[in-house]
Design a protein around this motif. Structure first.
Motif, PDB file in Angstrom:
ATOM      1  N   TYR A   9       0.831  -1.207   0.000  1.00 50.47           N
ATOM      2  CA  TYR A   9       0.000   0.000   0.000  1.00 50.47           C
ATOM      3  C   TYR A   9       0.863   1.253   0.000  1.00 50.47           C
ATOM      4  O   TYR A   9       0.598   2.209  -0.746  1.00 50.47           O
ATOM      5  CB  TYR A   9      -0.908  -0.013   1.229  1.00 50.47           C
ATOM      6  CG  TYR A   9      -1.864   1.149   1.289  1.00 50.47           C
ATOM      7  CD1 TYR A   9      -3.112   1.077   0.688  1.00 50.47           C
ATOM      8  CD2 TYR A   9      -1.522   2.337   1.947  1.00 50.47           C
ATOM      9  CE1 TYR A   9      -3.991   2.144   0.740  1.00 50.47           C
ATOM     10  CE2 TYR A   9      -2.389   3.407   1.996  1.00 50.47           C
ATOM     11  CZ  TYR A   9      -3.621   3.298   1.390  1.00 50.47           C
ATOM     12  OH  TYR A   9      -4.486   4.363   1.422  1.00 50.47           O
ATOM     13  N   LEU A 170     -17.938   5.771  -9.824  1.00 50.99           N
ATOM     14  CA  LEU A 170     -16.818   4.954  -9.378  1.00 50.99           C
ATOM     15  C   LEU A 170     -16.593   5.116  -7.877  1.00 50.99           C
ATOM     16  O   LEU A 170     -16.420   4.125  -7.145  1.00 50.99           O
ATOM     17  CB  LEU A 170     -15.554   5.329 -10.147  1.00 50.99           C
ATOM     18  CG  LEU A 170     -14.272   4.588  -9.768  1.00 50.99           C
ATOM     19  CD1 LEU A 170     -14.439   3.087  -9.947  1.00 50.99           C
ATOM     20  CD2 LEU A 170     -13.085   5.095 -10.577  1.00 50.99           C
ATOM     21  N   LEU A 174     -17.024   2.163  -5.004  1.00 52.46           N
ATOM     22  CA  LEU A 174     -15.901   1.762  -4.161  1.00 52.46           C
ATOM     23  C   LEU A 174     -16.200   1.988  -2.680  1.00 52.46           C
ATOM     24  O   LEU A 174     -15.877   1.140  -1.838  1.00 52.46           O
ATOM     25  CB  LEU A 174     -14.641   2.533  -4.559  1.00 52.46           C
ATOM     26  CG  LEU A 174     -14.022   2.158  -5.910  1.00 52.46           C
ATOM     27  CD1 LEU A 174     -12.932   3.151  -6.298  1.00 52.46           C
ATOM     28  CD2 LEU A 174     -13.443   0.744  -5.857  1.00 52.46           C
ATOM     29  N   VAL A 203      -6.524  -3.101  -0.540  1.00 56.79           N
ATOM     30  CA  VAL A 203      -6.889  -3.107  -1.960  1.00 56.79           C
ATOM     31  C   VAL A 203      -7.943  -2.050  -2.255  1.00 56.79           C
ATOM     32  O   VAL A 203      -7.838  -1.278  -3.220  1.00 56.79           O
ATOM     33  CB  VAL A 203      -7.398  -4.505  -2.382  1.00 56.79           C
ATOM     34  CG1 VAL A 203      -7.915  -4.473  -3.817  1.00 56.79           C
ATOM     35  CG2 VAL A 203      -6.287  -5.537  -2.242  1.00 56.79           C
ATOM     36  N   LEU A 204      -8.966  -1.991  -1.400  1.00 59.72           N
ATOM     37  CA  LEU A 204     -10.042  -1.023  -1.597  1.00 59.72           C
ATOM     38  C   LEU A 204      -9.527   0.410  -1.508  1.00 59.72           C
ATOM     39  O   LEU A 204      -9.919   1.280  -2.303  1.00 59.72           O
ATOM     40  CB  LEU A 204     -11.129  -1.256  -0.548  1.00 59.72           C
ATOM     41  CG  LEU A 204     -12.388  -0.389  -0.636  1.00 59.72           C
ATOM     42  CD1 LEU A 204     -13.100  -0.600  -1.970  1.00 59.72           C
ATOM     43  CD2 LEU A 204     -13.328  -0.707   0.524  1.00 59.72           C
ATOM     44  N   LEU A 207      -7.578   1.503  -4.641  1.00 60.57           N
ATOM     45  CA  LEU A 207      -8.493   1.789  -5.748  1.00 60.57           C
ATOM     46  C   LEU A 207      -9.243   3.102  -5.533  1.00 60.57           C
ATOM     47  O   LEU A 207      -9.427   3.878  -6.473  1.00 60.57           O
ATOM     48  CB  LEU A 207      -9.488   0.643  -5.917  1.00 60.57           C
ATOM     49  CG  LEU A 207      -8.908  -0.699  -6.378  1.00 60.57           C
ATOM     50  CD1 LEU A 207      -9.998  -1.773  -6.372  1.00 60.57           C
ATOM     51  CD2 LEU A 207      -8.292  -0.572  -7.761  1.00 60.57           C
ATOM     52  N   SER A 208      -9.675   3.360  -4.304  1.00 59.74           N
ATOM     53  CA  SER A 208     -10.509   4.535  -4.050  1.00 59.74           C
ATOM     54  C   SER A 208      -9.709   5.821  -3.875  1.00 59.74           C
ATOM     55  O   SER A 208     -10.287   6.914  -3.931  1.00 59.74           O
ATOM     56  CB  SER A 208     -11.381   4.304  -2.811  1.00 59.74           C
ATOM     57  OG  SER A 208     -10.596   4.118  -1.664  1.00 59.74           O
ATOM     58  N   GLY A 211      -6.307   5.065  -7.457  1.00 60.28           N
ATOM     59  CA  GLY A 211      -7.036   4.628  -8.653  1.00 60.28           C
ATOM     60  C   GLY A 211      -8.098   5.622  -9.085  1.00 60.28           C
ATOM     61  O   GLY A 211      -8.194   5.988 -10.260  1.00 60.28           O
ATOM     62  N   TRP A 212      -8.889   6.082  -8.121  1.00 61.81           N
ATOM     63  CA  TRP A 212      -9.956   7.030  -8.447  1.00 61.81           C
ATOM     64  C   TRP A 212      -9.380   8.354  -8.960  1.00 61.81           C
ATOM     65  O   TRP A 212      -9.894   8.931  -9.923  1.00 61.81           O
ATOM     66  CB  TRP A 212     -10.826   7.303  -7.224  1.00 61.81           C
ATOM     67  CG  TRP A 212     -11.952   8.226  -7.525  1.00 61.81           C
ATOM     68  CD1 TRP A 212     -13.164   7.911  -8.064  1.00 61.81           C
ATOM     69  CD2 TRP A 212     -11.952   9.659  -7.359  1.00 61.81           C
ATOM     70  NE1 TRP A 212     -13.918   9.048  -8.240  1.00 61.81           N
ATOM     71  CE2 TRP A 212     -13.203  10.126  -7.819  1.00 61.81           C
ATOM     72  CE3 TRP A 212     -11.016  10.575  -6.872  1.00 61.81           C
ATOM     73  CZ2 TRP A 212     -13.538  11.482  -7.790  1.00 61.81           C
ATOM     74  CZ3 TRP A 212     -11.353  11.916  -6.861  1.00 61.81           C
ATOM     75  CH2 TRP A 212     -12.595  12.356  -7.299  1.00 61.81           C
TER      76      TRP A 212
END
Length: 232
Positions: A9, A170, A174, A203-204, A207-208, A211-212
């Motif tokens: 992370y 998105l 998420l 992981v979440l 992405l949030s 990634g977002w």
């Protein structure tokens, strides 16, 4: 294994800082304030995950391990993500909807504080009452995103409207994962263990956050490439 995922992370957050700093050097018509927010999110989050990776940011509470550093992370980064979404929503408008932004931030803080307070209590009824308060505040955040904020977006060119809807959808998808993981993890019904919960949160969160931001800023930058970006 948990510690390995924490270091993964941190590496992802560091990569996000580097990427957004490089994009900021060539903003392509996107206001620098949006890059500052995008950089601040992984910088703050990665710092607190470093604390956890080094063995801190956690304590035993009510029969389970409380990662209080997550809440310190979330109470800053979740509002910053909503600031970024609001900046996209008002991208080509003269005003920035400060009142609406404040309402989003305040309601989000209620969500996070409710989750923390629920984890700190050993009484099951009190815990789920606080969790319910957090979920209701969470739904209020969604109502603001898809209600008044979406109404502001519709005053902009259709290309910006499309970017906002993609970014809001998105983020909404998420963020559903957070209360679900809280509920099925050790803090709730205990369907999954602490290590699995930590992995899924890692992981979440990647992405949030990173990634977002890549999707949001990347779409705005692509509009500039096509000559369709309008800056207020």
């Amino acid at each position: 294994m948990t510690e390995w995922w924490l270091w993964m992370y941190i590496a992802a957050m560091a990569g996000g800082v580097v990427l957004f700093a490089r994009w900021r050097a060539n903003p392509r018509g996107v206001p620098l304030s949006e890059y500052r927010v995008a950089i601040a999110i992984p910088l703050w989050s990665g710092s607190w995950y470093l604390v956890m990776a080094l063995g801190g940011g956690r304590t035993e509470v009510a029969g389970h391990l409380l990662y209080w550093a997550r809440y310190v992370d979330w109470v800053v980064t979740a509002p910053l993500l909503l600031v970024a979404l609001t900046l996209t929503a008002t991208h080509s408008l003269p005003g920035r909807c400060w009142g609406l932004m404040s309402a989003l931030i305040g309601t989000t803080v209620v969500v996070i504080i409710s989750g923390l307070a629920a984890e700190l209590t050993s009484d099951a009824n009190t815990r789920y009452t606080l969790y319910t308060v957090g979920v209701l505040a969470f739904l209020a955040v969604y109502g603001l995103i898809w209600g008044p904020l979406h109404a502001h977006v519709r005053r902009q060119p259709k290309e910006i409207v499309e970017v906002y809807r993609e970014a809001a959808l998105l983020l909404s998808a998420l963020w559903v994962g957070y209360p679900l993981l809280w509920l099925i993890g050790p803090t709730g019904v205990g369907l999954i263990g602490s290590s699995t919960t930590s992995l899924l949160f890692v992981v979440l969160s990647i992405l949030s956050k990173v990634g977002w931001s890549i999707v949001d800023l990347g779409r705005l930058r692509s509009l500039s490439d096509r000559g369709r970006l309008i800056v207020a």
